[in-house]
Design a protein around this motif. Structure first.
Motif, PDB file in Angstrom:
ATOM      1  N   VAL A 292       0.836  -1.199   0.000  1.00 31.05           N
ATOM      2  CA  VAL A 292       0.000   0.000   0.000  1.00 31.05           C
ATOM      3  C   VAL A 292       0.874   1.254   0.000  1.00 31.05           C
ATOM      4  O   VAL A 292       0.580   2.227  -0.705  1.00 31.05           O
ATOM      5  N   CYS A 293       1.974   1.235   0.742  1.00 31.21           N
ATOM      6  CA  CYS A 293       2.875   2.393   0.789  1.00 31.21           C
ATOM      7  C   CYS A 293       3.515   2.637  -0.575  1.00 31.21           C
ATOM      8  O   CYS A 293       3.625   3.780  -1.025  1.00 31.21           O
ATOM      9  N   ASP A 294       3.917   1.572  -1.225  1.00 31.93           N
ATOM     10  CA  ASP A 294       4.474   1.646  -2.569  1.00 31.93           C
ATOM     11  C   ASP A 294       3.443   2.256  -3.515  1.00 31.93           C
ATOM     12  O   ASP A 294       3.729   3.198  -4.258  1.00 31.93           O
ATOM     13  N   ALA A 295       2.219   1.746  -3.471  1.00 35.95           N
ATOM     14  CA  ALA A 295       1.153   2.240  -4.355  1.00 35.95           C
ATOM     15  C   ALA A 295       0.821   3.700  -4.054  1.00 35.95           C
ATOM     16  O   ALA A 295       0.604   4.500  -4.983  1.00 35.95           O
ATOM     17  N   GLN A 296       0.798   4.075  -2.786  1.00 34.26           N
ATOM     18  CA  GLN A 296       0.495   5.454  -2.397  1.00 34.26           C
ATOM     19  C   GLN A 296       1.563   6.401  -2.932  1.00 34.26           C
ATOM     20  O   GLN A 296       1.247   7.455  -3.492  1.00 34.26           O
ATOM     21  N   THR A 297       2.811   6.022  -2.793  1.00 34.03           N
ATOM     22  CA  THR A 297       3.905   6.874  -3.257  1.00 34.03           C
ATOM     23  C   THR A 297       3.881   6.994  -4.777  1.00 34.03           C
ATOM     24  O   THR A 297       4.053   8.086  -5.332  1.00 34.03           O
ATOM     25  N   ARG A 298       3.638   5.896  -5.463  1.00 37.57           N
ATOM     26  CA  ARG A 298       3.539   5.924  -6.932  1.00 37.57           C
ATOM     27  C   ARG A 298       2.371   6.792  -7.393  1.00 37.57           C
ATOM     28  O   ARG A 298       2.485   7.553  -8.348  1.00 37.57           O
ATOM     29  N   ARG A 299       1.236   6.668  -6.719  1.00 40.19           N
ATOM     30  CA  ARG A 299       0.051   7.428  -7.110  1.00 40.19           C
ATOM     31  C   ARG A 299       0.302   8.927  -6.969  1.00 40.19           C
ATOM     32  O   ARG A 299      -0.006   9.708  -7.873  1.00 40.19           O
ATOM     33  N   PHE A 300       0.873   9.346  -5.839  1.00 40.67           N
ATOM     34  CA  PHE A 300       1.130  10.771  -5.668  1.00 40.67           C
ATOM     35  C   PHE A 300       2.235  11.247  -6.615  1.00 40.67           C
ATOM     36  O   PHE A 300       2.231  12.393  -7.046  1.00 40.67           O
ATOM     37  N   ASN A 301       3.176  10.387  -6.973  1.00 42.00           N
ATOM     38  CA  ASN A 301       4.185  10.728  -7.972  1.00 42.00           C
ATOM     39  C   ASN A 301       3.503  11.023  -9.323  1.00 42.00           C
ATOM     40  O   ASN A 301       3.826  12.004  -9.986  1.00 42.00           O
ATOM     41  N   GLU A 302       2.565  10.169  -9.722  1.00 42.00           N
ATOM     42  CA  GLU A 302       1.833  10.377 -10.979  1.00 42.00           C
ATOM     43  C   GLU A 302       1.009  11.660 -10.924  1.00 42.00           C
ATOM     44  O   GLU A 302       1.017  12.450 -11.869  1.00 42.00           O
ATOM     45  N   ASP A 303       0.298  11.865  -9.828  1.00 44.25           N
ATOM     46  CA  ASP A 303      -0.535  13.056  -9.686  1.00 44.25           C
ATOM     47  C   ASP A 303       0.307  14.324  -9.678  1.00 44.25           C
ATOM     48  O   ASP A 303      -0.107  15.358 -10.207  1.00 44.25           O
ATOM     49  N   ALA A 304       1.502  14.257  -9.086  1.00 43.52           N
ATOM     50  CA  ALA A 304       2.369  15.431  -8.984  1.00 43.52           C
ATOM     51  C   ALA A 304       2.819  15.927 -10.352  1.00 43.52           C
ATOM     52  O   ALA A 304       3.090  17.117 -10.518  1.00 43.52           O
TER      53      ALA A 304
END
Length: 166
Positions: free
Chosen positions: A59-71
């Motif tokens: 979940v932490c990996d997915a959260q970090t990736r998601r915010f990276n994409e959104d950023a």
């Protein structure tokens, strides 16, 4: 103070919780090169702070990736992921995943961030999953303490808060 669970077991959060409208508390964490980073280092910018228990979990990996994409679609916004992982582990993770829009920061040494934002899990010496948006005037614009630490945060609400704070 927020009330959360970790794997459905209640845990104790240490530190001071924050709420929308509060002045964002300062903190001192380490970047991947062991240099100190404080809130002041991104002064004048909107900050999205994504807090994760450990970058090496699903979940932490997915959260970090998601915010990276959104950023990638946000202008002049500092996106920070904070955990108690060692800076060396964060650097290895970032290198192997090629993320460019998120800075990973370690609260391992002092738990300064965890205490200032009320996300230090006493029983595990980890940080609780949370998301904070801080506007360019250092006011808290959005807060989410995820009630079950293994669940995802509300990504859409956090990004909407960033857009409003811009």
């Amino acid at each position: 103070m927020a009330s959360i669970t970790f794997l459905n077991d209640p845990v104790t959060l240490l530190g001071n919780g924050v709420k929308v409208g509060d002045v964002a508390p300062d903190f001192k964490v380490l970047d991947n090169d062991l240099s100190p980073v404080t809130l002041e280092d991104s002064e004048g910018k909107v900050r999205l702070i994504s807090v994760v228990p450990s970058i090496d979990t699903g979940v932490c990996d997915a959260q970090t990736r998601r915010f990276n994409e959104d950023a990638a679609n946000l202008s002049d916004v500092e996106v920070l992921t904070i955990s108690v992982d060692l800076p060396f582990a964060q650097k290895r993770w970032c290198g192997s995943n090629g993320l460019e829009n998120v800075k990973t920061l370690s609260d391992h040494r002092d738990l300064s961030f965890g205490e200032a934002y009320g996300v230090h899990i006493k029983e595990l010496r980890l940080l609780a999953r949370a998301v904070f948006v801080i506007d360019s005037n250092d006011k808290i614009a959005y807060v989410e303490y995820v009630s079950e630490a293994t669940n995802h945060p509300n990504y859409e609400a956090a990004i909407e808060a960033v857009k409003i704070a811009e």
